[in-house]
Design a protein around this motif. Structure first.
Motif, mmCIF file in Angstrom:
data_model
loop_
_atom_site.group_PDB
_atom_site.id
_atom_site.type_symbol
_atom_site.label_atom_id
_atom_site.label_comp_id
_atom_site.label_asym_id
_atom_site.label_seq_id
_atom_site.Cartn_x
_atom_site.Cartn_y
_atom_site.Cartn_z
ATOM 1 N N GLN A 24 0.818 -1.210 0.000
ATOM 2 C CA GLN A 24 0.000 0.000 0.000
ATOM 3 C C GLN A 24 0.857 1.267 0.000
ATOM 4 O O GLN A 24 0.454 2.296 -0.540
ATOM 5 N N VAL A 25 2.045 1.196 0.601
ATOM 6 C CA VAL A 25 2.931 2.372 0.576
ATOM 7 C C VAL A 25 3.464 2.552 -0.850
ATOM 8 O O VAL A 25 3.463 3.653 -1.406
ATOM 9 N N GLY A 26 3.872 1.452 -1.443
ATOM 10 C CA GLY A 26 4.388 1.494 -2.819
ATOM 11 C C GLY A 26 3.328 1.965 -3.796
ATOM 12 O O GLY A 26 3.621 2.707 -4.728
ATOM 13 N N LEU A 27 2.101 1.547 -3.572
ATOM 14 C CA LEU A 27 1.001 1.928 -4.464
ATOM 15 C C LEU A 27 0.873 3.455 -4.543
ATOM 16 O O LEU A 27 0.587 4.025 -5.591
ATOM 17 N N HIS A 28 1.121 4.118 -3.406
ATOM 18 C CA HIS A 28 1.065 5.583 -3.402
ATOM 19 C C HIS A 28 2.418 6.206 -3.737
ATOM 20 O O HIS A 28 2.577 7.404 -3.643
ATOM 21 N N SER A 29 3.375 5.327 -4.022
ATOM 22 C CA SER A 29 4.726 5.777 -4.382
ATOM 23 C C SER A 29 5.405 6.564 -3.258
ATOM 24 O O SER A 29 6.156 7.504 -3.516
ATOM 25 N N HIS A 30 5.136 6.180 -2.029
ATOM 26 C CA HIS A 30 5.731 6.881 -0.900
ATOM 27 C C HIS A 30 6.835 6.068 -0.237
ATOM 28 O O HIS A 30 7.010 6.098 0.975
ATOM 29 N N GLY A 38 18.105 3.902 3.529
ATOM 30 C CA GLY A 38 16.711 3.425 3.544
ATOM 31 C C GLY A 38 16.678 1.930 3.421
ATOM 32 O O GLY A 38 17.623 1.291 3.870
ATOM 33 N N PRO A 39 15.683 1.332 2.803
ATOM 34 C CA PRO A 39 14.524 2.002 2.210
ATOM 35 C C PRO A 39 13.702 2.788 3.228
ATOM 36 O O PRO A 39 13.561 2.363 4.372
ATOM 37 N N CYS A 40 13.180 3.947 2.784
ATOM 38 C CA CYS A 40 12.360 4.788 3.661
ATOM 39 C C CYS A 40 10.902 4.690 3.253
ATOM 40 O O CYS A 40 10.585 4.766 2.065
ATOM 41 N N ILE A 41 10.060 4.535 4.254
ATOM 42 C CA ILE A 41 8.626 4.445 4.007
ATOM 43 C C ILE A 41 7.964 5.653 4.661
ATOM 44 O O ILE A 41 8.130 5.878 5.867
ATOM 45 N N LEU A 42 7.244 6.443 3.866
ATOM 46 C CA LEU A 42 6.604 7.660 4.400
ATOM 47 C C LEU A 42 5.091 7.432 4.431
ATOM 48 O O LEU A 42 4.440 7.447 3.396
ATOM 49 N N THR A 43 4.578 7.208 5.642
ATOM 50 C CA THR A 43 3.154 6.849 5.688
ATOM 51 C C THR A 43 2.226 8.045 5.902
ATOM 52 O O THR A 43 1.038 7.942 5.677
#
Ligand code: BF8
Length: 505
Positions: A24-30, A38-43
């Motif tokens: 779901q994070v990747g889907l929003h490209s965040h 990283g990898p950094c995940i920005l929720t």
């Protein structure tokens, strides 16, 4: 055109793997994977990565890289064709093909590659700009993405289509057959799959000879669409049914070139005793037979070899198989006067406009888009290509009156050219005409690059699935509004078919 649109068929194999939900994070490209902090995940919208990059910077960098990869596929397609055909790379190609007023605008915005082969530098510069600590201005990054759209369109789609038309002939209007039902269990079935039809053309020439009446050549994806348009070779499948092609148990060999070839085919081929043959050094697949084709002479020799391999396989396989799906008749192609005819229809107000329905069939898209396009075709002409053209075809909607099949994805240049010619006939800019591009089920990087190409021409572009942008973000706002200021177009996301229809009606 049928009154009822048939239900989408079961995608048995893909379906199992689709149960795994997308990140779901990747889907929003965040998420950002461009450095090893990283990898950094920005929720949430206030988050930043370890380097301080915010969601907009990360998402726009991801989009630039995505588009660069798409542009590299289409420009690579053109380059491979040139090498195969032993052709020189043309000078000032964009200047020769694009409308003058757009060249002026793009030059003013600094978006034109200046010298021969500079477009490959632009693709590499996109990687540079989007790496850790380089470009952190999301609007500038998005402008660079439009630049890659121009490159994709002219030095990919236009050039590849022109080379193919010169070498293999221009498509004409013809009757074609579409669907898995084109595979004939009692015949030696050879399927061609991929995008660059140089080798498939040689195979078609061989397969169509009198002495090879036992051979049934069928197509998959864009190589298939290309053979269908040029020779009426039946089209078995688009990207989502490629596994079903092998699972009919009746394919003796599957010959692939490059792009959109699922690695899952190898295991399936083993089960069904199909030989998969790879032909291009850029797309080797382990567990398959590699027969490299780099010249027309190789192509001739290997075409004969593949026919022999297929006949040997045929002797060993079960012919007592029923293929449930029937073949569907479709009108393929267009005539040279299509732009003129559509221009007259527009002037006489017989149609409201033209919708280009292009791109992939992403199996993640659950919404049903065909009924909407059927309704819209009452007032609009629909030009379609690639996997969406197969969707219309297998539903029996390709009538050559309201819905026209224009070929493979690189043949989207034909749609751009029709837009360009109609605008000229109306003495207007492309952006002032009632044209829209819709990719209701985008899946690949190529599809996104094509979207940016049409946006660079001034055409509004719709995506029906989050292609690195999601609703109500700064990115979406830029593509919806600011893009309009500079490029006289917008790129927008709408996943609801009814709302899309309301928006353009
Ligand atoms: O170039 S539409 S899934 S097959 S990328 Fe691939 Fe998308 Fe299909 Fe052809 Ni185009």
């Amino acid at each position: 055109m049928p009154d009822e649109i048939p239900q989408t068929k079961e995608k048995k194999f893909l379906k199992q793997r689709l149960e795994k939900l997308p990140c779901q994070v990747g889907l929003h490209s965040h998420c950002c994977k461009h450095c090893l902090m990283g990898p950094c995940i920005l929720t949430n919208s206030n988050d930043v990565g370890v380097c301080g990059a915010n969601q907009d910077v990360i998402a726009s960098r991801n989009l630039l890289r995505f588009t660069a990869a798409g542009a590299s596929c289409h420009t690579g397609h053109a380059l491979h064709l040139m090498e195969f055909l032993n052709k020189e790379f043309p000078n000032n190609y964009i200047e020769k093909k694009a409308p003058k007023y757009l060249i002026k605008l793009w030059k003013k915005l600094g978006l034109m590659p200046k010298v021969k082969f500079e477009h490959f530098k632009e693709i590499s510069e996109a990687l540079h700009a989007s790496t850790l600590g380089t470009n952190a201005d999301y609007q500038d990054i998005l402008s660079k993405t439009v630049k890659l759209g121009i490159i994709d369109g002219y030095l990919g789609l236009y050039l590849a289509t022109e080379l193919e038309d010169k070498a293999f002939g221009k498509p004409k209007i013809r009757q074609g057959k579409i669907n898995l039902g084109v595979i004939k269990p009692e015949k030696v079935n050879i399927a061609v799959h991929g995008h660059e039809p140089a080798f498939a053309e040689a195979l078609a020439k061989e397969a169509l000879k009198k002495e090879n009446k036992d051979i049934n050549l069928v197509g998959v994806c864009c190589t298939g669409a290309s053979l269908l348009a040029r020779h009426g070779i039946p089209l078995a499948s688009n990207v989502v049914f490629q596994e079903e092609v092998i699972a009919t148990g009746s394919i003796d060999s599957l010959v692939v070139d490059f792009q959109c070839i699922l690695p899952s085919l190898v295991d399936l081929a083993e089960c069904y005793k199909t030989t998969i043959i790879t032909t291009n050094p850029i797309a080797k697949i382990s567990g398959t037979t590699y027969l490299p084709v780099s010249t027309p002479n190789d192509a001739k020799r290997i075409a004969k070899q593949i026919i022999k391999i297929s006949r040997d396989n045929f002797k060993k396989r079960n012919k007592d198989i029923k293929i449930e799906q029937k073949e569907v008749d479709a009108v393929i192609g267009f005539n040279e006067n299509l732009a003129k005819e559509l221009s007259i229809k527009l002037k006489n107000k017989e149609i409201k406009g033209i919708i280009a329905v292009i791109g992939c069939k992403n199996p993640r898209v659950k919404e049903s888009w065909l009924p909407i396009f059927k309704k819209l075709s009452e007032n609009y002409i629909i030009l379609t290509s690639g996997c969406m053209a197969f969707e219309f075809g297998s539903a029996g909607m390709l009538d050559g009156k309201r819905i026209f099949h224009l070929g493979s994805c690189v043949n989207n240049s034909r749609i751009a050219e029709i837009f360009n010619r109609i605008a000229k006939l109306h003495k207007k800019k492309i952006t002032d005409m009632p044209f829209i591009v819709s990719a209701p089920a985008p899946m690949t990087e190529k599809c996104v690059a094509i979207g940016f190409f049409f946006a660079s021409l001034g055409v509004d572009v719709h995506f029906g699935y989050p292609m690195m942008i999601t609703s109500d973000t700064n990115m979406e706002d830029f593509l919806r509004t600011v893009l309009k200021e500079h490029f006289e177009s917008r790129i927008f996301l709408e996943t609801d078919p009814e709302k899309f229809m309301e928006e353009i009606k």
